[in-house]
Design a protein around this motif. Structure first.
Motif, PDB file in Angstrom:
ATOM      1  N   ASN A  26      49.421  31.784  -6.089  1.00 55.69           N
ATOM      2  CA  ASN A  26      50.552  31.439  -5.650  1.00 55.69           C
ATOM      3  C   ASN A  26      50.919  30.236  -4.710  1.00 55.69           C
ATOM      4  O   ASN A  26      52.005  29.516  -5.190  1.00 55.69           O
ATOM      5  CB  ASN A  26      51.547  32.625  -4.923  1.00 55.69           C
ATOM      6  N   LYS A  32      52.422  40.573   6.002  1.00 58.57           N
ATOM      7  CA  LYS A  32      51.678  41.430   6.847  1.00 58.57           C
ATOM      8  C   LYS A  32      50.410  41.043   7.356  1.00 58.57           C
ATOM      9  O   LYS A  32      49.868  39.942   6.415  1.00 58.57           O
ATOM     10  CB  LYS A  32      51.647  42.706   6.151  1.00 58.57           C
ATOM     11  N   ARG A  41      62.933  44.266   8.869  1.00 60.00           N
ATOM     12  CA  ARG A  41      61.791  43.837   7.863  1.00 60.00           C
ATOM     13  C   ARG A  41      61.572  42.270   8.107  1.00 60.00           C
ATOM     14  O   ARG A  41      62.447  41.723   8.500  1.00 60.00           O
ATOM     15  CB  ARG A  41      62.220  44.146   6.611  1.00 60.00           C
ATOM     16  N   PRO A  85      51.767  40.419  -7.468  1.00 59.92           N
ATOM     17  CA  PRO A  85      52.486  40.575  -5.857  1.00 59.92           C
ATOM     18  C   PRO A  85      53.149  41.723  -5.484  1.00 59.92           C
ATOM     19  O   PRO A  85      53.792  42.261  -6.331  1.00 59.92           O
ATOM     20  CB  PRO A  85      53.524  39.262  -5.912  1.00 59.92           C
ATOM     21  N   THR A 128      66.869  45.585   0.268  1.00 62.93           N
ATOM     22  CA  THR A 128      66.439  45.385  -0.993  1.00 62.93           C
ATOM     23  C   THR A 128      67.412  45.710  -2.197  1.00 62.93           C
ATOM     24  O   THR A 128      68.779  46.081  -1.825  1.00 62.93           O
ATOM     25  CB  THR A 128      65.315  46.670  -1.362  1.00 62.93           C
ATOM     26  N   VAL A 156      58.388  45.171  -1.032  1.00 65.70           N
ATOM     27  CA  VAL A 156      58.553  46.389  -0.003  1.00 65.70           C
ATOM     28  C   VAL A 156      58.401  47.501  -0.698  1.00 65.70           C
ATOM     29  O   VAL A 156      59.063  47.811  -1.838  1.00 65.70           O
ATOM     30  CB  VAL A 156      59.719  46.448   0.708  1.00 65.70           C
ATOM     31  N   PRO A 157      57.537  48.648  -0.070  1.00 66.95           N
ATOM     32  CA  PRO A 157      57.639  49.934  -0.717  1.00 66.95           C
ATOM     33  C   PRO A 157      58.890  50.756  -0.828  1.00 66.95           C
ATOM     34  O   PRO A 157      59.594  50.688   0.218  1.00 66.95           O
ATOM     35  CB  PRO A 157      56.192  50.512   0.119  1.00 66.95           C
TER      36      PRO A 157
END
Lengths: 246, 223, 149, 224
Positions: free
Chosen positions: A34, A173, A168, C145, C46, C148-149
């Protein structure tokens, strides 16, 4: 106090591993699927960020040791200062490399997300700490003041971190310190090993810098101490001059 | 210890009562900050209303800086610090007393500023309980951390410039959490505000505990 | 002078105070770590959350996150239109300006802007990268890719 | 009961890096009025501040009122009174406010009431409710002297006590010193005004170069 063989070896090892890192990072590792070539920032940004925590961690631990009466010694204050100085420079570099990397991958230099905000606050906190260190005064009072300031900043860090983690993040991460995937890293093959090499190389560099900075601080301190004995002798002579022979 | 703290706070508040620096200088300054924001952002009325909570807390923060500087300038003058050390007052009590006095001054300023926000920025209030709790905890946190750093910088020649540099990053979480919680209180979505109140509580508790322990050594150093 | 016996309690009191204060600080930090993650909707929403809160959001500015849906990207002069998706909910987007270099289908993005009708009018695209780094031409399978879960 | 109130042996104190006390030997007995004379910069002020536990003693022995200052210089403070160069008063408070604060913070049960203390220094009446910032230097000095009486003092440390006081103030101060010493309080005072201080003193020592020189030679040198 000249630099010993150990220090010189440390310096050589740091330079050698940095050179190896440069080759690995720029030539051998592949492009990311990417991020393409921008992924190469990984090999400097992540090690620098690790170093930042290590440096401020050393400052905090040394400050606790100074305030602990049983371990109180001036060397802890000098060590805390030396580590914080390197830490602030490293944090600056983390912010710079992060911004450039962010511009090429996210598309922005800066955004107020959790990770970025925390790092910026960390930078300013310890910038203030260094400013405080430069203020004069009685040596021991100064050291105690420094240690208290470092701790006040250190216990603020988890709060800052949590306060912004309720956001967020745009920031990815942690790729390395994820115990679930430690054996199956998020980073592919040679890229993974290069990041680890980078962390090792920068830790060597940090130790080398820290040893030298600490040694310099210690020399400065001893210079003042030697002055003290002379000062007491002079002070006594002052009395003798007034009261006749000793 | 509590009795000592009350003696100390009583003394500081009496100084403010007699000198009127808080009411004659700090409060007008706070209102001035609000008016200047209003003046600068007025053409876009929506911005002002949306930013009201943040502007309110920025103004409170400025005032807190002034109040803290003032609280320690009083002690720095003319050997007062020596007298304090000789007084036999428990350093922890001195800390609590000073922080308490600063908190009381800030609480008064917040009432003035809050009224100003309602009038100038055209915001109405939906969650009074949340707002009061937010203000109380944020004020305690600000004064506790501020008193620690005020004492840290008190004996130094460069304290006027050093204090903001040291204190502002430390209280960044307070500014953030108080702004978010107040926004929730003004906007009517009180559920969003409580996690931030929790953060404010934790901050206040931590710096109270830190100050109680650290104030002794801080008062000792610098002669 | 009854001073000798006064000092000892003073000292232990100081030590006890230090221990209590340290415990309080640790407990408070621990509480924050355990109970901290109350709501996490602040940096961005989201796409599915944004649609669910459509009424409340009105024309307010916020950040929205979702994966760019393949085959929906249409470039125009100085603008680009595409759909983003999160948990099966799609939001059409009209972005003013050029997208960043690494913008492409099937990657998660964070947009700044506001709702305009049912579409999202964006003026800033940030490409959100996952923590996965994969070589460009590996012999192994590429990991899709994550979002967010 | 320990009759030695102050015991210093080879005491060294630093002001920053400057050894203001370079090995002081001094013993003060209960009820004694000790005059410390010496030129400017001899270390007189630092001596008093070290005895008060304000300046750390970094070398030698230092025991005041039974407290070892090298181990703990905090607990001795509430048992003594220090009159420094600076008055340490709060400018914005009134005379009475200031004294009330001293009285409340020291919590000394046997202290005379504030009104009585004000009267003894000639500060009663209108002056009591005046802000300290409006007082003359001499009047401020009187207020500082007044606060001595509110402290539970077994030891008075007086740094240039007569400076800035008018004739009436000096009379009052001298009376207080005599009275305190009769009641068993030890007094250590540093002064340049020897003709005023000498009659009060039961013993005189000379300080120079951060050390104390006792006995006749110091008297002969007569540095003042």
């Amino acid at each position: 106090m000249r630099s010993g063989i150990g220090t010189r070896l440390l310096g050589t090892a740091a330079v050698a591993s940095l050179a190896l890192l440069a080759v690995m990072a720029l030539v051998i590792t592949p492009q990311d699927v990417n991020q393409l070539d921008a992924v190469r920032f990984l090999y400097i940004h992540v090690p620098l960020a690790t170093l930042m925590y290590v440096a401020f961690g050393v400052t905090a631990v040394a400050s606790v040791l100074y305030l602990w009466p049983r371990y109180r010694a001036r060397k802890w204050d000098l060590l805390a200062g030396a580590s914080a100085e390197i830490g602030v420079v490293v944090t600056g570099l983390v912010l710079v490399t992060g911004s450039i990397w962010g511009r090429t991958t996210w598309g922005v230099y800066w955004t107020w997300d959790a990770r970025l905000t925390t790092t910026a606050v960390l930078f300013v906190l310890f910038l203030g700490y260094l400013a405080l260190r430069r203020v004069g005064g009685d040596i021991d009072a100064r050291a105690k003041r420094n240690a208290i300031a470092a701790l006040a900043a250190a216990i603020d860090m988890p709060i800052v971190h949590k306060s912004v983690e309720w956001w967020r993040t745009l920031h990815q991460k942690s790729s390395i310190l994820d115990e679930e995937t430690f054996m199956h890293p998020h980073i592919h093959g040679s890229m993974y090993w290069t990041v680890l090499l980078g962390i090792g190389a920068f830790l060597l560099l940090f130790s080398w810098l820290l040893v030298n900075r600490y040694r310099l601080a210690k020399l400065e301190d001893r210079l003042e101490d030697e002055g003290l004995e002379r000062a007491i002798a002079e002070r006594r002579a002052e009395a003798d001059a007034l009261t006749g022979a000793p | 210890m509590l009795r000592d703290a009350v003696v100390m706070a009583g003394k500081d508040l009496r100084i403010e009562l007699r000198s009127r620096v808080a009411t004659n200088q700090v409060a007008p300054f706070a209102v001035l900050v609000l008016i200047l924001f209003a003046f600068a952002l007025d053409p876009d009325r929506g911005v002002l209303a949306r930013a009201a909570a943040g502007l309110f807390w920025v103004a409170v923060l400025f005032c807190a800086l002034l109040a803290i500087q003032r609280a320690f300038t009083v002690e720095a003058s003319d050997g007062a610090r020596d007298n304090l050390r000789l007084s036999g007052l428990d350093p922890a009590a001195i800390f609590l007393g000073k922080a308490g006095a600063i908190a009381a001054e800030l609480a008064l300023l917040e009432v003035i500023l809050g009224t100003g926000v309602v009038l100038l920025y055209n915001r109405s209030l939906h969650g009074p309980v949340l707002l009061v709790v937010t203000c109380a905890l944020a004020t305690i946190g600000l004064s506790a951390a501020g008193t620690v750093y005020g004492a840290l910088a008190a004996g130094l020649r460069v304290r006027e410039t050093l204090l903001p540099l040291l204190l502002l990053p430390v209280v960044a979480p307070v500014l953030l959490a108080a702004t978010r919680a107040s926004e929730a209180a003004l906007g009517g979505t009180t559920g969003d505000g409580w996690p931030w109140v929790r953060l404010l509580g934790v901050f206040a508790v931590i710096y109270m505990a830190f100050g109680v322990v650290a104030f002794g050594p801080l008062l000792e150093e610098s002669s | 002078m009854a001073v000798e016996d006064q000092r000892a309690p003073g000292r232990t009191q100081g030590r006890r105070r230090l221990i209590i204060a340290s415990l309080v600080v640790l407990a408070a930090l621990g509480f924050l770590v355990v109970r901290g993650l109350g709501n996490a909707t602040l940096y961005f929403r989201t796409a599915d959350e944004a649609v669910a809160q459509r009424q409340q959001l009105g024309t307010e500015r916020f950040r929205i996150e979702g994966t760019v849906v393949d085959g929906t990207v249409k470039g125009m002069s100085n603008a680009v239109a595409f759909n983003i998706e999160s948990k099966g909910v799609r939001v059409p987007v009209l972005h003013q300006g050029d997208p960043p270099e690494l913008f492409k289908p099937n990657i998660p993005v964070v947009l700044e802007g506001h709702f305009q009708g049912d579409a999202f009018a964006s003026d800033r695209i940030m490409v959100k990268h996952s923590e996965d780094y994969v070589a460009k031409h590996p012999s192994r399978v590429t990991v899709p890719p994550s979002t967010v879960p | 009961m320990d009759s030695v109130v102050v015991h210093l042996h080879g005491a060294v104190s630093l002001l920053g890096r400057f050894p203001a006390l370079a090995g002081v030997d001094l013993d003060v007995a209960a009820g004694e009025v000790l005059l410390v004379q010496g030129p400017n910069g001899a270390g007189k002020t630092t001596l008093l501040r070290a005895c008060a536990g304000l300046v750390p003693v970094v070398d030698g022995e230092a025991t005041v009122l039974g407290h070892d200052l090298r181990k703990d210089r905090r607990s001795v403070r509430r048992h003594l009174a220090l009159l420094g160069h600076a008055t340490g008063l709060y400018d914005d408070l009134t005379v009475a406010d200031n004294l009330h604060f001293v009285a409340r913070s020291t919590r000394h049960a046997a202290a005379p009431p504030v009104d009585e203390v004000l009267a003894r220094l000639g500060l009663a009446g209108r002056l009591a409710s005046v802000q300290v910032s409006r007082l003359s230097a001499g009047q401020r000095r009187r207020v500082a002297v007044a606060s001595l009486l509110l402290r539970p003092a077994q030891l008075w440390l007086l740094d240039e006590p007569h400076a800035g006081l008018d004739a009436d103030g000096r009379e009052r101060l001298d009376a207080l010193i005599v009275e305190a010493s009769r009641a068993g309080t030890s007094v250590v005072m540093a002064s340049h005004e020897l003709e005023r201080a000498r009659p009060l003193a039961t013993r005189i020592v000379t300080m120079a170069g951060g050390q104390i020189h006792t006995g006749t030679r110091a008297e002969v040198v007569g540095v003042a």
